[in-house]
Design an enzyme around this catalytic site. Sequence first.
Site, PDB file in Angstrom:
ATOM      1  CD  GLU A 109       0.253  -7.586   7.532  1.00 51.09           C
ATOM      2  OE1 GLU A 109       1.049  -7.112   8.362  1.00 51.09           O
ATOM      3  OE2 GLU A 109       0.076  -7.115   6.401  1.00 51.09           O
ATOM      4  CD  GLU A 129      -1.850  -3.269  10.098  1.00 52.01           C
ATOM      5  OE1 GLU A 129      -3.099  -3.272  10.181  1.00 52.01           O
ATOM      6  OE2 GLU A 129      -1.171  -4.297  10.034  1.00 52.01           O
TER       7      GLU A 129
END
Length: 690
Positions: A109, A129
């Site tokens: 990210e 995740e």
Amino acid sequence: MIPLIQLSKQDAVGIITVDNPPVNALSPGVPEGIAAGLAQHIADPEVKAIVLIGAGRTFIAGADIKEFGKVVAGQSKGHNLLPLMLAMEDSPKPVIVAIHGTALGGGLEVAMGGHYRVAAPSAQVGQPEIKIGLIPGAVGTQRLPRLAGVELAAQMCAFGEPIKAAKALEAGVVDQIIEGDLLAGAVSFARAQTERPKPREREIRPFDPNIFDALRVQAKKALRNQTAPLAAIDAVEAATRLPFAEGCARERELFNQCLYGPQSKALIHAFFGEREVAKIPGIDKNTPARDIKQAAVIGAGTMGGGIAMNFANAGIPVRLREAAQEALDRGMATIRKNYSNSVAKGRFPQAVMDQRMALITPQLTWDGFDETDIITEAVFEGMALKKEVFAEIDRIAKPGCILATNTSTLSIDEIASATKRPQDVIGTHYFSPANVMRLLEVVRGAATGLDVIATCMALAKRLNKVGVLAGNCRGFIGNRMIHCYGREAQFLVEEGASPEQVDGALYDFGMAMGPLAMGDLAGLDVGWRIRKEFKHLEVPGERIPHISDELCERGRFGQKTGAGYYKYDENRKPSHDPEVDAIIAEVAAREGIERREISKEEILDRTLLSLANEGFRILEEGIALRSVDIDIVYLTGYGFPAYRGGPMFYAESLGLDRVLARIREFGWEPAPLLVRTGSPLDSAGQVRLP
Ligand code: NAI
């Protein structure tokens, strides 16, 4: 104090190096440090472009997972990466992110906040995740589709698998692969950039709108019952429907649902649990571990063959001894077939298979057993035979050789008594199929040396397994508990539930398979034979289950005989068998059991809480070091769903008071530790004094 961020300059390029060993996780201070470094380079008139890179073996490998627990517990606000990422994108100077090792989760990210990404050929990027029950929470689900394309982004976020640099380049996540020195390559790439394309402003490339539903179907199947993969797909879909800022808000909403939901808590428990089980009181890095360079296995049956494969897979030469040529040939043929299947599926090339096969020496003699560092016994389960084998290897093995048994129930101490070196004897209990299952129960006898335990725990890692230390008792941690669970499953059938109902309830709960189907797979005759041998140990008046034994009496041993709780076709596909209904009815009538409707809730509580109740006994007796050890045994060896955290975590999540009340309702004897921990009332119903 380690400087988390270092700043430097090279050829008019400002460099920000993240230096937070071991994996440059985004711990508190790291995002702030990057932001401060960025501001400094932006303010520096000499700097024309900026490179963000990781020190050590990797770029930012992800978030600091400990932080999530603190956020949920209200101990931390967590840190918002968004301001940093906006600052990167809005920088008046091009920001180039240089990736080596892995850029995962928050790492990817952050990388997507830069204008460009360059990568070492061996680098990997991903949004894993979901493996801890979350979705990307720093706009990964909004930026990744703009870079990688919608389909790949949705796949990466839903299934959590990373992609390699070459694929990332092809997809547009990475702009250039840099051979050789990454920093030098990144600096020269940076110097050449004049544009500053912002990932958040990229147009979404055309895509097939059906992919979302297709992925949902796939996720529901491959990651059954899990909420995060579906949330991740929703979030990526939102990126295609909403303007960037609204998509970000939607991602945040979905992320919080996951973060405060039960599954991420359980999966994070499992994540840390796998690390926790390696910690053993009295053992640390100074405990001398023995060197395992050569291994030997006795018995080339179901387990021995798989155990030998483990050693070969880890590059350790292994001798595989059998009692008879025919059994040896059969064992080697199975090993060859397993490897060939892997080659056919493209898991590794033929050359790797050849190397591994060459490491396994099949033999009928004891040749070379005097040179090996560990001997693992996997002959039939029977004390007399095991003692005979151990007496023999005690004569042959060199001093310091570890003598391990794969017994699933027998006493390590009694086996060790057949040798003159009980300090070298240990249980290494593998699970079937031994070359696949991740669990290795390491069973310590009364005399087992600490260095022997340390060596076997380290060996587990080398074999790519999770070692969990257990004390010596009948069935150790896993099988001792599964015994209670299987017994309860049979009682439920005797009392009125059908096998399909029992298995169905537990399958829906998330178990890899129901207990009765599992019995059919493993062979019902195994337990039947053991029970016959130990009939004298039965406690008068204690209820015992009858169905499995009754099935065995009629030659229904499970899948291998085409019939057990179910009947099986030639492809081992199960179906309902009315004959089983008749057997159940007959047993119930004979035992005077009145059959009734049984709810799904009762099935779940009786089976799962029987696990936990025995787990509390195991804890109190010190057979398991911590309750998380029990959980990890169940997650890695018994198909317990990780998103439920394991039987002990699950019981705790129900509330131990409720668990205790249920156990009393069922008329069971609650484990004393559960009584003490689980209820403000003592066993006589009195308020417990602190
Ligand atoms: P198996 O019956 O498939 O294999 C045992 C093998 O040992 C046979 O091939 C037999 O010929 C050989 N053998 C017997 N005496 C021998 C000797 N003196 N020297 C060399 N080889 C000899 O049995 P399986 O299932 O592999 O079980 C082996 C051990 O592993 C048992 O103690 C069992 O309780 C344990 N175990 C079994 C599991 C399973 O799921 N099958 C799981 C975990 C442990």
